[in-house]
Design a protein around this motif. Sequence first.
Motif, PDB file in Angstrom:
ATOM      1  N   LEU A  96       0.878  -1.171   0.000  1.00  0.00           N
ATOM      2  CA  LEU A  96       0.000   0.000   0.000  1.00  0.00           C
ATOM      3  C   LEU A  96       0.912   1.216   0.000  1.00  0.00           C
ATOM      4  CD1 LEU A  96      -1.840   2.267   1.486  1.00  0.00           C
ATOM      5  CD2 LEU A  96      -3.165   0.479   0.385  1.00  0.00           C
ATOM      6  N   ILE A  97       0.834   2.015  -1.056  1.00  0.00           N
ATOM      7  CA  ILE A  97       1.764   3.148  -1.173  1.00  0.00           C
ATOM      8  C   ILE A  97       1.001   4.459  -1.032  1.00  0.00           C
ATOM      9  CG2 ILE A  97       3.613   4.151  -2.558  1.00  0.00           C
ATOM     10  CD1 ILE A  97       3.944   1.567  -4.006  1.00  0.00           C
ATOM     11  N   VAL A  98       1.508   5.333  -0.171  1.00  0.00           N
ATOM     12  CA  VAL A  98       0.764   6.547   0.131  1.00  0.00           C
ATOM     13  C   VAL A  98       1.708   7.751   0.269  1.00  0.00           C
ATOM     14  CG1 VAL A  98       0.666   5.809   2.567  1.00  0.00           C
ATOM     15  CG2 VAL A  98      -0.904   7.513   1.800  1.00  0.00           C
ATOM     16  N   PRO A  99       1.299   8.910  -0.290  1.00  0.00           N
ATOM     17  CA  PRO A  99       2.127  10.109  -0.112  1.00  0.00           C
ATOM     18  C   PRO A  99       2.099  10.545   1.350  1.00  0.00           C
ATOM     19  CG  PRO A  99       0.411  10.460  -1.790  1.00  0.00           C
ATOM     20  CD  PRO A  99       0.079   9.203  -1.074  1.00  0.00           C
ATOM     21  N   VAL A 100       3.220  11.053   1.841  1.00  0.00           N
ATOM     22  CA  VAL A 100       3.296  11.425   3.254  1.00  0.00           C
ATOM     23  C   VAL A 100       3.700  12.895   3.420  1.00  0.00           C
ATOM     24  CG1 VAL A 100       4.534  11.015   5.426  1.00  0.00           C
ATOM     25  CG2 VAL A 100       3.791   9.078   4.037  1.00  0.00           C
ATOM     26  N   GLY A 101       2.919  13.604   4.239  1.00  0.00           N
ATOM     27  CA  GLY A 101       3.245  14.984   4.589  1.00  0.00           C
ATOM     28  C   GLY A 101       3.320  15.102   6.098  1.00  0.00           C
ATOM     29  N   ASN A 102       2.157  15.377   6.697  1.00  0.00           N
ATOM     30  CA  ASN A 102       2.082  15.460   8.154  1.00  0.00           C
ATOM     31  C   ASN A 102       1.963  14.067   8.782  1.00  0.00           C
ATOM     32  OD1 ASN A 102       2.318  17.371  10.134  1.00  0.00           O
ATOM     33  ND2 ASN A 102       0.131  17.814  10.264  1.00  0.00           N
ATOM     34  N   ALA A 103       1.872  13.070   7.927  1.00  0.00           N
ATOM     35  CA  ALA A 103       1.946  11.649   8.299  1.00  0.00           C
ATOM     36  C   ALA A 103       0.705  11.098   9.007  1.00  0.00           C
ATOM     37  CB  ALA A 103       3.208  11.372   9.120  1.00  0.00           C
ATOM     38  N   GLY A 104      -0.411  11.789   8.893  1.00  0.00           N
ATOM     39  CA  GLY A 104      -1.643  11.299   9.495  1.00  0.00           C
ATOM     40  C   GLY A 104      -2.273  10.181   8.675  1.00  0.00           C
ATOM     41  N   ASN A 105      -2.277  10.355   7.359  1.00  0.00           N
ATOM     42  CA  ASN A 105      -3.018   9.417   6.522  1.00  0.00           C
ATOM     43  C   ASN A 105      -2.412   8.020   6.531  1.00  0.00           C
ATOM     44  OD1 ASN A 105      -5.370   9.198   4.992  1.00  0.00           O
ATOM     45  ND2 ASN A 105      -4.239   9.321   3.060  1.00  0.00           N
ATOM     46  N   GLN A 114       2.037  -4.320   3.413  1.00  0.00           N
ATOM     47  CA  GLN A 114       3.234  -3.559   3.811  1.00  0.00           C
ATOM     48  C   GLN A 114       2.943  -2.101   3.492  1.00  0.00           C
ATOM     49  OE1 GLN A 114       6.277  -5.687   1.490  1.00  0.00           O
ATOM     50  NE2 GLN A 114       7.731  -4.860   2.971  1.00  0.00           N
ATOM     51  N   MET A 115       3.195  -1.224   4.447  1.00  0.00           N
ATOM     52  CA  MET A 115       2.913   0.201   4.230  1.00  0.00           C
ATOM     53  C   MET A 115       4.180   0.899   3.716  1.00  0.00           C
ATOM     54  SD  MET A 115      -0.271   0.439   5.149  1.00  0.00           S
ATOM     55  CE  MET A 115      -0.529   2.203   5.210  1.00  0.00           C
ATOM     56  N   ILE A 116       4.012   1.608   2.607  1.00  0.00           N
ATOM     57  CA  ILE A 116       5.156   2.333   2.042  1.00  0.00           C
ATOM     58  C   ILE A 116       4.789   3.814   1.933  1.00  0.00           C
ATOM     59  CG2 ILE A 116       6.712   2.556   0.061  1.00  0.00           C
ATOM     60  CD1 ILE A 116       6.127  -0.402  -0.551  1.00  0.00           C
ATOM     61  N   GLY A 117       5.533   4.649   2.616  1.00  0.00           N
ATOM     62  CA  GLY A 117       5.278   6.089   2.586  1.00  0.00           C
ATOM     63  C   GLY A 117       6.239   6.775   1.639  1.00  0.00           C
ATOM     64  N   ILE A 118       5.712   7.723   0.870  1.00  0.00           N
ATOM     65  CA  ILE A 118       6.575   8.440  -0.074  1.00  0.00           C
ATOM     66  C   ILE A 118       6.588   9.933   0.269  1.00  0.00           C
ATOM     67  CG2 ILE A 118       7.016   8.969  -2.515  1.00  0.00           C
ATOM     68  CD1 ILE A 118       7.163   5.939  -1.923  1.00  0.00           C
ATOM     69  N   LYS A 121       5.532   9.823  14.850  1.00  0.00           N
ATOM     70  CA  LYS A 121       5.678   8.599  15.671  1.00  0.00           C
ATOM     71  C   LYS A 121       4.682   7.522  15.243  1.00  0.00           C
ATOM     72  CE  LYS A 121       7.990  10.199  19.764  1.00  0.00           C
ATOM     73  NZ  LYS A 121       7.928  10.613  21.151  1.00  0.00           N
ATOM     74  N   LYS A 122       3.458   7.941  14.940  1.00  0.00           N
ATOM     75  CA  LYS A 122       2.464   6.959  14.473  1.00  0.00           C
ATOM     76  C   LYS A 122       2.896   6.385  13.125  1.00  0.00           C
ATOM     77  CE  LYS A 122      -1.838   8.591  16.658  1.00  0.00           C
ATOM     78  NZ  LYS A 122      -3.179   9.161  16.425  1.00  0.00           N
ATOM     79  N   ALA A 123       3.433   7.260  12.271  1.00  0.00           N
ATOM     80  CA  ALA A 123       3.819   6.812  10.919  1.00  0.00           C
ATOM     81  C   ALA A 123       4.993   5.840  10.977  1.00  0.00           C
ATOM     82  CB  ALA A 123       4.162   8.018  10.051  1.00  0.00           C
ATOM     83  N   VAL A 124       5.966   6.132  11.826  1.00  0.00           N
ATOM     84  CA  VAL A 124       7.126   5.236  11.945  1.00  0.00           C
ATOM     85  C   VAL A 124       6.654   3.869  12.461  1.00  0.00           C
ATOM     86  CG1 VAL A 124       9.261   4.829  13.255  1.00  0.00           C
ATOM     87  CG2 VAL A 124       8.875   7.041  12.161  1.00  0.00           C
ATOM     88  N   ARG A 125       5.711   3.894  13.395  1.00  0.00           N
ATOM     89  CA  ARG A 125       5.164   2.613  13.896  1.00  0.00           C
ATOM     90  C   ARG A 125       4.461   1.851  12.785  1.00  0.00           C
ATOM     91  NH1 ARG A 125       2.727   3.323  20.005  1.00  0.00           N
ATOM     92  NH2 ARG A 125       4.651   4.183  20.846  1.00  0.00           N
ATOM     93  N   ALA A 126       3.675   2.583  11.983  1.00  0.00           N
ATOM     94  CA  ALA A 126       2.940   1.935  10.883  1.00  0.00           C
ATOM     95  C   ALA A 126       3.912   1.241   9.942  1.00  0.00           C
ATOM     96  CB  ALA A 126       2.106   2.971  10.127  1.00  0.00           C
ATOM     97  N   PHE A 163       8.427   0.554   4.572  1.00  0.00           N
ATOM     98  CA  PHE A 163       9.544   1.514   4.564  1.00  0.00           C
ATOM     99  C   PHE A 163       9.067   2.819   3.940  1.00  0.00           C
ATOM    100  CE2 PHE A 163       9.654  -1.365   0.946  1.00  0.00           C
ATOM    101  CZ  PHE A 163       9.747  -0.508  -0.140  1.00  0.00           C
ATOM    102  N   MET A 164       9.959   3.792   3.900  1.00  0.00           N
ATOM    103  CA  MET A 164       9.637   5.053   3.229  1.00  0.00           C
ATOM    104  C   MET A 164      10.688   5.331   2.176  1.00  0.00           C
ATOM    105  SD  MET A 164       7.634   7.766   5.370  1.00  0.00           S
ATOM    106  CE  MET A 164       6.549   7.417   6.748  1.00  0.00           C
TER     107      MET A 164
END
Length: 419
Positions: free
Chosen positions: A233-242, A264-268, A309-314, A321-322
């Motif tokens: 699951l790939i998602v754009p990351v800013g404030n990292a809430g989503n 697997q969560m992948i933040g971009i 912190k929530k995003a790093v846990r996710a 990974f990011m």
Amino acid sequence: MDRFCCFLKCIECGQEYSPQEVIYTCHKCGGLLSVEYEKSKIPSDLDEIWKKRPLSVWRYAELLPIRNKEKAVSLGEGGTNLNRCKRLSEKLGLKRLYVKNEGENPTGSFKDRGMTVGVTMALELGMKKVACASTGNTSASLAAYAAKAGLECFVLIPSGKVAFGKLTQAIIHGAKVIQIRGNFDEALKIVREICSKHLVYLLNSVNPFRLEGQKTAAFEIRDQLSGEAPDKLIVPVGNAGNISAIWKGFKELYEQGMIERLPQMIGIQAEGAAPIANSLKHSLTTVKFVKNPETVATAIRIGAPVNWKKAVRAVKESCGFMETVSDAEILEAQKLLAQYEGLFVEPASAASVAGLAKLIQMGQIDRDETVVCIVTGHGLKDPDIVLKRFRKPVEVEATTEAVVQAMTSKPQAAQVLAS
Ligand code: F0G
């Protein structure tokens, strides 16, 4: 069920709070809060209940903090398409690529999922005023939902750094728009301070109720993939809430036995605004904020993500990974989505697909995997970037001959000027 089937819990020290309290972070340790549900009060036949309702945020009411669905401040959010992208999959060398088009939400971004819940909560808590800091979409969304609810709305935005369409939305919905001579991080700091001292309800993603609405993207993806989660699951990351919200959604499905495995969560993040991605890459134990973030994807031009912190846990819990992408890669992905799949998304949204393209090249994604990219906002919010990048359409005499000549001559109208 009554509304007290949920409570707030600090993600750091575990301190619990009533959902009736106006609180954004833990009073004891300052940690972020999460909405938790009394397991015994969750119906065992969720799937049966949900199937009877249309695909939307409120289909999932049993796992939302608002009990009286009838009172929801709703504009018809959620229920966005999960597009099977055959042409783009082939181009990128992947078998199954899906793109969840969050630009289909009422105000054109995923923020509406959160605002329908957050603004309903504001009413339940008896608040008359709401506020947020924003790179544009949050303010557009909050302004609309506040208008619907009859609440006074204040939005703080970084001057000159919000896409035109988003600013227009906040203005027409009657929000008091305040531009600050500073960036988003500074705006958020100010609005948090104001909301902690005055009777104004904060609706940035530090508000845990808002994230509850956003987690429904995970529920919908599971329903749209016939009861399964994707591999990635790939998602754009800013404030990292989503990314945090979507991960929470998948975890809840897993705990309910509604999916057999987790994605697997992948933040971009954009290269010039990548505090979490860079810190993770360097295995830092804390996230090093970026002082002057810069990117063409103004929606994610954020240097101090409040939910890191929530995003790093996710990311860690999901073995994800990011990654970072350059502005050029973002704009190329925006063009590919538009010209291969008919999806016009704003630059920040295209970051997920830009990340996918990069990860395939790096060999980090297997050809046989099922990948879902979230595209977060509609392209019409930020048309300037397109007009700057693409050649202006040709102008000819109003004759058939001139038009035919233009049709066969090069260069064509839709050509990139420069990356
Ligand atoms: N994509 C778009 C289009 C956004 O507007 C945002 C955030 C994101 C991605 C990142 O989501 O912050 O949850 O990691 N926009 C916020 C705003 C910051 O003010 O509109 P996130």
